[in-house]
Write an enzyme that holds these catalytic residues in place. Structure first.
Site, PDB file in Angstrom:
ATOM      1  N   CYS A 142      34.315  -6.062 -73.925  1.00  0.00           N
ATOM      2  CA  CYS A 142      33.819  -7.434 -73.713  1.00  0.00           C
ATOM      3  C   CYS A 142      34.864  -8.507 -74.007  1.00  0.00           C
ATOM      4  O   CYS A 142      35.332  -9.180 -73.094  1.00  0.00           O
ATOM      5  CB  CYS A 142      32.571  -7.660 -74.559  1.00  0.00           C
ATOM      6  SG  CYS A 142      31.175  -6.661 -74.016  1.00  0.00           S
TER       7      CYS A 142
HETATM    8  N1  LIG Z   1      29.361  -2.039 -73.994  1.00  0.00           N
HETATM    9  C1  LIG Z   1      28.851  -3.201 -74.338  1.00  0.00           C
HETATM   10  O1  LIG Z   1      28.676  -3.495 -75.511  1.00  0.00           O
HETATM   11  C2  LIG Z   1      28.428  -4.209 -73.267  1.00  0.00           C
HETATM   12  C3  LIG Z   1      27.617  -5.269 -73.648  1.00  0.00           C
HETATM   13  C4  LIG Z   1      27.184  -6.165 -72.689  1.00  0.00           C
HETATM   14  C5  LIG Z   1      27.592  -6.016 -71.367  1.00  0.00           C
HETATM   15  N2  LIG Z   1      28.415  -4.999 -71.001  1.00  0.00           N
HETATM   16  C6  LIG Z   1      28.764  -4.879 -69.588  1.00  0.00           C
HETATM   17  O2  LIG Z   1      27.924  -3.889 -68.991  1.00  0.00           O
HETATM   18  C7  LIG Z   1      28.637  -3.215 -67.957  1.00  0.00           C
HETATM   19  C8  LIG Z   1      28.654  -1.719 -68.234  1.00  0.00           C
HETATM   20  O3  LIG Z   1      29.361  -1.509 -69.450  1.00  0.00           O
HETATM   21  P1  LIG Z   1      29.230  -0.180 -70.293  1.00  0.00           P
HETATM   22  O4  LIG Z   1      29.790  -0.496 -71.630  1.00  0.00           O
HETATM   23  O5  LIG Z   1      27.845   0.370 -70.201  1.00  0.00           O
HETATM   24  O6  LIG Z   1      30.223   0.771 -69.486  1.00  0.00           O
HETATM   25  P2  LIG Z   1      30.359   2.360 -69.594  1.00  0.00           P
HETATM   26  O7  LIG Z   1      31.707   2.691 -69.103  1.00  0.00           O
HETATM   27  O8  LIG Z   1      29.904   2.824 -70.936  1.00  0.00           O
HETATM   28  O9  LIG Z   1      29.271   2.898 -68.548  1.00  0.00           O
HETATM   29  C9  LIG Z   1      29.359   2.657 -67.183  1.00  0.00           C
HETATM   30  C10 LIG Z   1      28.884   3.892 -66.455  1.00  0.00           C
HETATM   31  O10 LIG Z   1      28.851   3.610 -65.068  1.00  0.00           O
HETATM   32  C11 LIG Z   1      29.218   4.783 -64.369  1.00  0.00           C
HETATM   33  N3  LIG Z   1      29.581   4.408 -63.020  1.00  0.00           N
HETATM   34  C12 LIG Z   1      30.723   3.873 -62.538  1.00  0.00           C
HETATM   35  N4  LIG Z   1      30.609   3.635 -61.213  1.00  0.00           N
HETATM   36  C13 LIG Z   1      29.365   4.032 -60.849  1.00  0.00           C
HETATM   37  C14 LIG Z   1      28.660   4.008 -59.643  1.00  0.00           C
HETATM   38  N5  LIG Z   1      29.174   3.528 -58.526  1.00  0.00           N
HETATM   39  N6  LIG Z   1      27.407   4.509 -59.618  1.00  0.00           N
HETATM   40  C15 LIG Z   1      26.846   4.989 -60.755  1.00  0.00           C
HETATM   41  N7  LIG Z   1      27.470   5.009 -61.949  1.00  0.00           N
HETATM   42  C16 LIG Z   1      28.708   4.534 -61.990  1.00  0.00           C
HETATM   43  C17 LIG Z   1      30.320   5.376 -65.206  1.00  0.00           C
HETATM   44  O11 LIG Z   1      30.491   6.748 -64.944  1.00  0.00           O
HETATM   45  C18 LIG Z   1      29.791   5.105 -66.629  1.00  0.00           C
HETATM   46  O12 LIG Z   1      29.032   6.197 -67.113  1.00  0.00           O
HETATM   47  C19 LIG Z   1      30.017  -3.851 -67.900  1.00  0.00           C
HETATM   48  O13 LIG Z   1      29.997  -4.883 -66.971  1.00  0.00           O
HETATM   49  C20 LIG Z   1      30.176  -4.435 -69.299  1.00  0.00           C
HETATM   50  O14 LIG Z   1      31.057  -5.523 -69.316  1.00  0.00           O
HETATM   51  C21 LIG Z   1      28.829  -4.072 -71.942  1.00  0.00           C
END
Ligand SMILES: NC(=O)c1ccc[n+]([C@@H]2O[C@H](COP(=O)([O-])OP(=O)(O)OC[C@H]3O[C@@H](n4cnc5c(N)ncnc54)[C@H](O)[C@@H]3O)[C@@H](O)[C@H]2O)c1
Length: 424
Positions: free
Chosen positions: A267
């Site tokens: 983030c």
């Molecule tokens: N981690 C946090 O604390 C947090 C908090 C708020 C917002 N976010 C946002 O949320 C979003 C996701 O973050 P995250 O931390 O969960 O990421 P992450 O990497 O933990 O998970 C994302 C998942 O999406 C999968 N993926 C990628 N392309 C795909 C597709 N086309 N179809 C299906 N699955 C697919 C990946 O394999 C992975 O398992 C990002 O935009 C991030 O900025 C994250």
């Protein structure tokens, strides 16, 4: 006569990571029939084996979801067919400072093939204002032949999940919701009202997208402020931590942020740059606060290494050949998330200077950089190190033992006191 059984609403969560998996689990608990779709077969295999890889979701919770018969983890797109709601939770990284929305694009294209009248698509991935309406909307319309408003709903709702924070549960964190039109807002709000205690409606998706970037830019800028102050205060011989503690006694108009070895995770090092990129791209202007904060926060790992080199020099030891024990590699306390973690930069820099870098992090399964030796923070490890650096102050460490056994400690988190302890 028995009443016909009501079919639970079908939810597809695209992306089963730190954000998507907790949402999927909460939705199962709330009575939805959930498809957790992810392109990572390894992750799907683990979920099907009741094995969670997200620290805030226990394997027991995944097992209960599987046992309910209302959760299916899959990498098979056609299992997404017939959804009532779909939420996009895929990564939104930066590539050389430029937002990479390819994951969002791919996810939207996949959903467009299974979109049907009456359904609602919600974007949760963090992104710059305009993405939902300008990028996701057209992909869904083109792929499905349906129209937003007439046929389906579209909205954005930022995710505020705080990994490792036991005080705020998924359902107790207020959720900002938005839609591209009134009917979309009503549908998005109705969906999250079933999952969380409070929803906060805003008038458009751009406002909701900006909300997330504002929250993270606020943190990023304020952390940079205290980081820069910490460097000056150190040179001025002033205890920054004491000043922060005293300022925190002010009951209004002040909010404490603490210095550290730099920012990490998915983030803070990334989200503010989505905003500055959008400002530059659309208005041709620079978002100076973000650029300054990036500058200061990116410098912190080098500052920590510099402080350590100076301390070793005072002890008459070259960094080349000395043994350094880094405590904590994850970017965040009590988590195992080492993405973009400043600890990895510190380790890399020290290794490049010839130090033998040992890292103890009870939350980390393997070394993301493969340049350090992962160890347990035992009395022997602590005693053998020329210097110990507290990078991430996980609660699991035995700080009394570490303080008693270390020759020298550089504490970047204000956890320790003693004649051989230097703080940031
Ligand atoms: N981690 C946090 O604390 C947090 C908090 C708020 C917002 N976010 C946002 O949320 C979003 C996701 O973050 P995250 O931390 O969960 O990421 P992450 O990497 O933990 O998970 C994302 C998942 O999406 C999968 N993926 C990628 N392309 C795909 C597709 N086309 N179809 C299906 N699955 C697919 C990946 O394999 C992975 O398992 C990002 O935009 C991030 O900025 C994250």
């Amino acid at each position: 006569m028995t009443s016909p059984e009501v079919r639970p609403d079908k939810l597809v969560v695209v992306g089963q990571g730190y954000v998507g998996l907790p949402l999927a689990m909460r939705a199962v608990e709330a009575g939805f029939s959930v498809v957790g779709f992810d392109t990572d077969d390894e992750r799907i295999k683990r979920l099907n084996a009741d094995d969670s890889y997200v620290e805030d979701v226990t394997s027991d919770v995944v097992a209960a979801a599987n046992a309910s018969g209302r959760y299916e983890a899959t990498s098979e797109p056609k299992r997404c067919a017939g959804f009532d709601y779909a939420v996009i939770d895929v990564p939104t990284p930066l590539d050389d400072g430029v937002p990479n929305l390819s994951y969002v694009t791919t996810a939207a294209e996949m959903l467009s093939r299974y979109l049907r009248p009456g359904a609602t698509v919600i974007v949760e991935s963090t992104t710059y204002p305009g993405t939902t309406e300008e990028l996701v909307g057209p992909i869904l319309e083109n792929g499905s032949g349906l129209s937003i408003g007439d046929d389906f709903h579209l909205g954005y709702s930022p995710e505020r999940i705080d990994p490792g924070n036991p005080n705020w549960r998924f359902e107790s964190i207020p959720k900002v919701v938005s839609g591209v039109d009134d009917a979309s807002l009503a549908s998005v709000k109705g969906f999250f009202d079933r999952l969380v205690e409070q929803t906060v409606a805003v008038s458009g998706t751009r406002e909701a997208e900006l909300t997330k970037l504002l929250e993270n830019t606020f943190r990023h800028v304020n952390i940079a402020l205290v980081n820069e102050l910490a460097m000056f205060a150190g040179e001025l011989g002033i205890d920054i931590w004491e000043a922060i503690g005293a300022a925190s006694s002010k009951p209004f108009g002040y909010m404490p942020f603490t210095p550290g070895p730099g920012v990490g995770g998915h983030c803070l090092p990334i989200d503010p740059s989505y905003l500055s990129w959008k400002v530059r791209r659309t208005l041709g202007r620079s978002f100076r606060f973000v650029e300054l904060a990036n500058d200061v926060n990116e410098h912190m790992p080098d500052y920590v290494v510099g402080r350590l080199v100076l301390a070793l020099n005072r002890m008459g030891r070259p960094v080349n050949g000395c043994r350094v024990l880094l405590l904590g590699m994850a970017y965040k306390k009590n988590t195992g998330d080492a993405r973009e973690a400043p600890g990895t930069i510190i380790a890399r820099r020290l290794a490049a200077l010839g130090a033998h870098v040992h890292v103890a992090d009870p939350h980390l399964k393997d070394d993301p950089e493969s340049i350090v030796t992962l160890v347990d923070a035992t009395e022997e490890e602590v005693g053998l190190a020329d210097a110990v650096v507290v990078v991430t102050d996980h609660d699991a460490f035995d700080y009394d033992m570490i303080n008693a056994g270390a020759q020298y400690i550089l504490d970047t988190r204000n956890r320790l006191r003693g004649p051989h302890v230097e703080r940031l």
